[in-house]
Write a protein that holds these residues in place. Sequence first.
Motif, PDB file in Angstrom:
ATOM      1  N   SER A   9     -10.775  16.713 -14.461  1.00 33.25           N
ATOM      2  CA  SER A   9     -10.412  15.710 -15.463  1.00 33.25           C
ATOM      3  C   SER A   9     -11.626  15.114 -16.170  1.00 33.25           C
ATOM      4  O   SER A   9     -11.694  13.906 -16.389  1.00 33.25           O
ATOM      5  CB  SER A   9      -9.581  14.599 -14.815  1.00 33.25           C
ATOM      6  N   GLU A  10     -12.560  15.959 -16.530  1.00 33.02           N
ATOM      7  CA  GLU A  10     -13.782  15.482 -17.182  1.00 33.02           C
ATOM      8  C   GLU A  10     -13.472  14.662 -18.430  1.00 33.02           C
ATOM      9  O   GLU A  10     -13.973  13.549 -18.591  1.00 33.02           O
ATOM     10  CB  GLU A  10     -14.677  16.668 -17.549  1.00 33.02           C
ATOM     11  N   GLU A  11     -12.657  15.207 -19.335  1.00 36.14           N
ATOM     12  CA  GLU A  11     -12.364  14.518 -20.587  1.00 36.14           C
ATOM     13  C   GLU A  11     -11.656  13.196 -20.326  1.00 36.14           C
ATOM     14  O   GLU A  11     -11.965  12.180 -20.956  1.00 36.14           O
ATOM     15  CB  GLU A  11     -11.517  15.395 -21.522  1.00 36.14           C
ATOM     16  N   LYS A  12     -10.718  13.215 -19.400  1.00 35.72           N
ATOM     17  CA  LYS A  12      -9.968  12.002 -19.051  1.00 35.72           C
ATOM     18  C   LYS A  12     -10.918  10.941 -18.487  1.00 35.72           C
ATOM     19  O   LYS A  12     -10.828   9.767 -18.846  1.00 35.72           O
ATOM     20  CB  LYS A  12      -8.869  12.340 -18.044  1.00 35.72           C
ATOM     21  N   ASP A  13     -11.828  11.354 -17.602  1.00 39.15           N
ATOM     22  CA  ASP A  13     -12.798  10.413 -17.038  1.00 39.15           C
ATOM     23  C   ASP A  13     -13.678   9.817 -18.131  1.00 39.15           C
ATOM     24  O   ASP A  13     -13.932   8.609 -18.143  1.00 39.15           O
ATOM     25  CB  ASP A  13     -13.690  11.105 -16.004  1.00 39.15           C
ATOM     26  N   MET A  14     -14.171  10.655 -19.057  1.00 43.64           N
ATOM     27  CA  MET A  14     -15.054  10.160 -20.113  1.00 43.64           C
ATOM     28  C   MET A  14     -14.316   9.169 -21.023  1.00 43.64           C
ATOM     29  O   MET A  14     -14.867   8.138 -21.422  1.00 43.64           O
ATOM     30  CB  MET A  14     -15.631  11.315 -20.938  1.00 43.64           C
ATOM     31  N   LYS A  15     -13.050   9.451 -21.321  1.00 49.54           N
ATOM     32  CA  LYS A  15     -12.246   8.520 -22.137  1.00 49.54           C
ATOM     33  C   LYS A  15     -11.998   7.213 -21.393  1.00 49.54           C
ATOM     34  O   LYS A  15     -12.046   6.133 -21.978  1.00 49.54           O
ATOM     35  CB  LYS A  15     -10.925   9.174 -22.540  1.00 49.54           C
ATOM     36  N   LYS A  16     -11.741   7.321 -20.104  1.00 46.86           N
ATOM     37  CA  LYS A  16     -11.507   6.127 -19.288  1.00 46.86           C
ATOM     38  C   LYS A  16     -12.774   5.268 -19.236  1.00 46.86           C
ATOM     39  O   LYS A  16     -12.705   4.035 -19.335  1.00 46.86           O
ATOM     40  CB  LYS A  16     -11.061   6.533 -17.884  1.00 46.86           C
ATOM     41  N   LEU A  17     -13.928   5.901 -19.116  1.00 45.16           N
ATOM     42  CA  LEU A  17     -15.194   5.165 -19.131  1.00 45.16           C
ATOM     43  C   LEU A  17     -15.388   4.459 -20.473  1.00 45.16           C
ATOM     44  O   LEU A  17     -15.873   3.318 -20.516  1.00 45.16           O
ATOM     45  CB  LEU A  17     -16.369   6.099 -18.833  1.00 45.16           C
ATOM     46  N   SER A  18     -15.013   5.115 -21.567  1.00 45.52           N
ATOM     47  CA  SER A  18     -15.114   4.499 -22.894  1.00 45.52           C
ATOM     48  C   SER A  18     -14.210   3.272 -22.994  1.00 45.52           C
ATOM     49  O   SER A  18     -14.621   2.230 -23.524  1.00 45.52           O
ATOM     50  CB  SER A  18     -14.734   5.507 -23.987  1.00 45.52           C
ATOM     51  N   LYS A  19     -13.005   3.384 -22.486  1.00 41.99           N
ATOM     52  CA  LYS A  19     -12.073   2.246 -22.509  1.00 41.99           C
ATOM     53  C   LYS A  19     -12.593   1.095 -21.652  1.00 41.99           C
ATOM     54  O   LYS A  19     -12.448  -0.076 -22.017  1.00 41.99           O
ATOM     55  CB  LYS A  19     -10.683   2.682 -22.047  1.00 41.99           C
ATOM     56  N   MET A  20     -13.178   1.426 -20.522  1.00 41.16           N
ATOM     57  CA  MET A  20     -13.746   0.383 -19.669  1.00 41.16           C
ATOM     58  C   MET A  20     -14.925  -0.306 -20.355  1.00 41.16           C
ATOM     59  O   MET A  20     -15.093  -1.531 -20.231  1.00 41.16           O
ATOM     60  CB  MET A  20     -14.174   0.966 -18.318  1.00 41.16           C
ATOM     61  N   ALA A  21     -15.730   0.442 -21.100  1.00 42.36           N
ATOM     62  CA  ALA A  21     -16.857  -0.150 -21.836  1.00 42.36           C
ATOM     63  C   ALA A  21     -16.347  -1.141 -22.887  1.00 42.36           C
ATOM     64  O   ALA A  21     -16.959  -2.195 -23.106  1.00 42.36           O
ATOM     65  CB  ALA A  21     -17.694   0.944 -22.497  1.00 42.36           C
ATOM     66  N   GLU A  22     -15.220  -0.823 -23.512  1.00 48.91           N
ATOM     67  CA  GLU A  22     -14.631  -1.743 -24.488  1.00 48.91           C
ATOM     68  C   GLU A  22     -14.190  -3.044 -23.829  1.00 48.91           C
ATOM     69  O   GLU A  22     -14.122  -4.087 -24.476  1.00 48.91           O
ATOM     70  CB  GLU A  22     -13.441  -1.083 -25.186  1.00 48.91           C
ATOM     71  N   LYS A  23     -13.908  -3.001 -22.536  1.00 49.57           N
ATOM     72  CA  LYS A  23     -13.509  -4.196 -21.777  1.00 49.57           C
ATOM     73  C   LYS A  23     -14.713  -4.897 -21.148  1.00 49.57           C
ATOM     74  O   LYS A  23     -14.553  -5.888 -20.444  1.00 49.57           O
ATOM     75  CB  LYS A  23     -12.521  -3.811 -20.678  1.00 49.57           C
ATOM     76  N   GLY A  24     -15.905  -4.335 -21.363  1.00 54.69           N
ATOM     77  CA  GLY A  24     -17.109  -4.952 -20.820  1.00 54.69           C
ATOM     78  C   GLY A  24     -17.556  -4.404 -19.478  1.00 54.69           C
ATOM     79  O   GLY A  24     -18.400  -4.999 -18.811  1.00 54.69           O
TER      80      GLY A  24
END
Length: 172
Positions: A9-24
């Motif tokens: 789930s590389e792509e899913k993990d990278m997207k999840k990390l991006s969403k978490m960055a938006e939350k700080g």
Amino acid sequence: MSSGGLAFSEEKDMKKLSKMAEKGWILHSFAPMGYTLRKSNPRHLIYSLDYQYVPKEELEDYYDVFRAGGWQPVCSEGNMHIFSAAPGTRPIYTDRSTVVEKYKQAKGLIGKAVVFLFAVTIILYAATAVFFPDSTADHEVVFWIRMLPVIFLFPALLTWLAYQVRIGRQKG
């Protein structure tokens, strides 16, 4: 933050990390079964993963290549390196042949682990057959001696297969 397993789930993990960055919550490092995040100001970031064996003395030169493309090194563990960039930055991998090479790098490393674990499994099975022939008293000990490498072999084999599937999808 947990990971679905980069091979799966590389792509899913990278997207999840991006969403978490938006939350700080910004990626700080790899952690067992996932990532360590640190509280920070919310940011719009995209993440990308590269598989590459890089000797320590060449790591800064390696990072400089990515910095030149707008990607900042975030964390590295073994041959895995995660980079972040602003949305809209040109992707690290832009064509199928480079994506295939990326996954071949990862598959090669995990393939060595699979071969090693398979050999250990065979050796332990043979050793327990010689040292514990028909032993009922030590049956549980023999079972765990035999199962220990299999516990690691099975996920490693699945990971190798996942990379093989990713390569196949890119090629065809």
